[in-house]
Structure formats: C-alpha cells, structure tokens
Design a protein around this motif. Structure first.
Motif, short mmCIF file in Angstrom:
data_model
loop_
_atom_site.label_atom_id
_atom_site.label_comp_id
_atom_site.label_asym_id
_atom_site.label_seq_id
_atom_site.Cartn_x
_atom_site.Cartn_y
_atom_site.Cartn_z
N ARG A 127 0.88 -1.18 0.00
CA ARG A 127 0.00 0.00 0.00
C ARG A 127 0.90 1.22 0.00
NH1 ARG A 127 -2.55 4.47 0.13
NH2 ARG A 127 -4.76 4.51 0.69
N LEU A 128 0.86 1.96 -1.10
CA LEU A 128 1.65 3.18 -1.26
C LEU A 128 0.80 4.38 -0.87
CD1 LEU A 128 4.15 4.71 -2.22
CD2 LEU A 128 3.19 4.62 -4.53
N PHE A 129 1.29 5.14 0.09
CA PHE A 129 0.60 6.35 0.53
C PHE A 129 1.21 7.55 -0.17
CE2 PHE A 129 -0.16 3.28 3.83
CZ PHE A 129 -1.48 3.52 4.20
N THR A 130 0.37 8.49 -0.57
CA THR A 130 0.80 9.62 -1.40
C THR A 130 0.78 10.94 -0.65
OG1 THR A 130 -1.44 10.10 -2.17
CG2 THR A 130 -0.17 8.44 -3.41
N ARG A 131 1.40 11.94 -1.29
CA ARG A 131 1.37 13.31 -0.76
C ARG A 131 -0.07 13.82 -0.73
NH1 ARG A 131 5.08 13.65 -4.85
NH2 ARG A 131 7.13 13.06 -4.07
#
Length: 94
Positions: free
Chosen positions: A58-62
């Motif tokens: 799970r990639l969390f973004t700005r």
C-alpha cells in the motif's frame, strides 16, 4: 537502539529482510510512503517482490497527506488501511 544519531542508520541495517524475506509464509502488508526517508520506494518494492504472492503493498501519497515514514500526517487513513487489510485478510478465516 543504543547508538547516537550518527550510528542510527547503520544500526537499522541489522533489521533488514533482504535475503530472508522469502522465508515469510504468512500474508504481509507492506506500507510505504512516497516521501519515506527510512524505507525508500525501491526498498519497499524489493521487499514485496522477495515476500512473494502473499504480500500486499500500500503506497501512501502526498495527496493523501500520508507520504512520510509511518504515514505521519494522516494516521487515521493508515489505521483504516491496516484494519481493513487485517479484517479482509486474516478475518476471512473467522
């Protein structure tokens, strides 16, 4: 860790899954922030590849406000993702 700030990065290397991740046999959730300075994205992708089919990234973004290490900035989002994953992955056996 018992080290000063200068020794911190070196001490972290002792806690790597590189070379042993393929031994993990349970479902694993890997969290990564696009601006994470402790687990850069290439390391996150490598970890997922080495973990194999039972790994979820799970990639969390700005834009989500959670791109830093441990998703500082949007912990409620991170907690929701973690608990939803636990429920969907481990709760299925219940």
């Amino acid at each position: 860790f018992g080290v000063d700030a200068a020794g911190f990065t070196a001490a972290l290397k002792e806690y790597s899954l590189v070379g042993v991740a393929d031994r993990v046999t349970c479902p694993t959730l890997v969290l990564a922030g696009e601006d994470d300075h402790l687990m850069p994205l290439p390391l996150a992708y490598r970890t997922v590849d080495e973990l194999g089919g039972e790994a979820t990234l799970r990639l969390f973004t700005r834009e989500e406000g959670a791109a830093e290490h441990c998703q500082v900035g949007n912990l409620s989002l991170a907690h929701g993702v973690i608990y939803d994953w636990l429920d969907g992955t481990l709760g299925r056996a219940a």
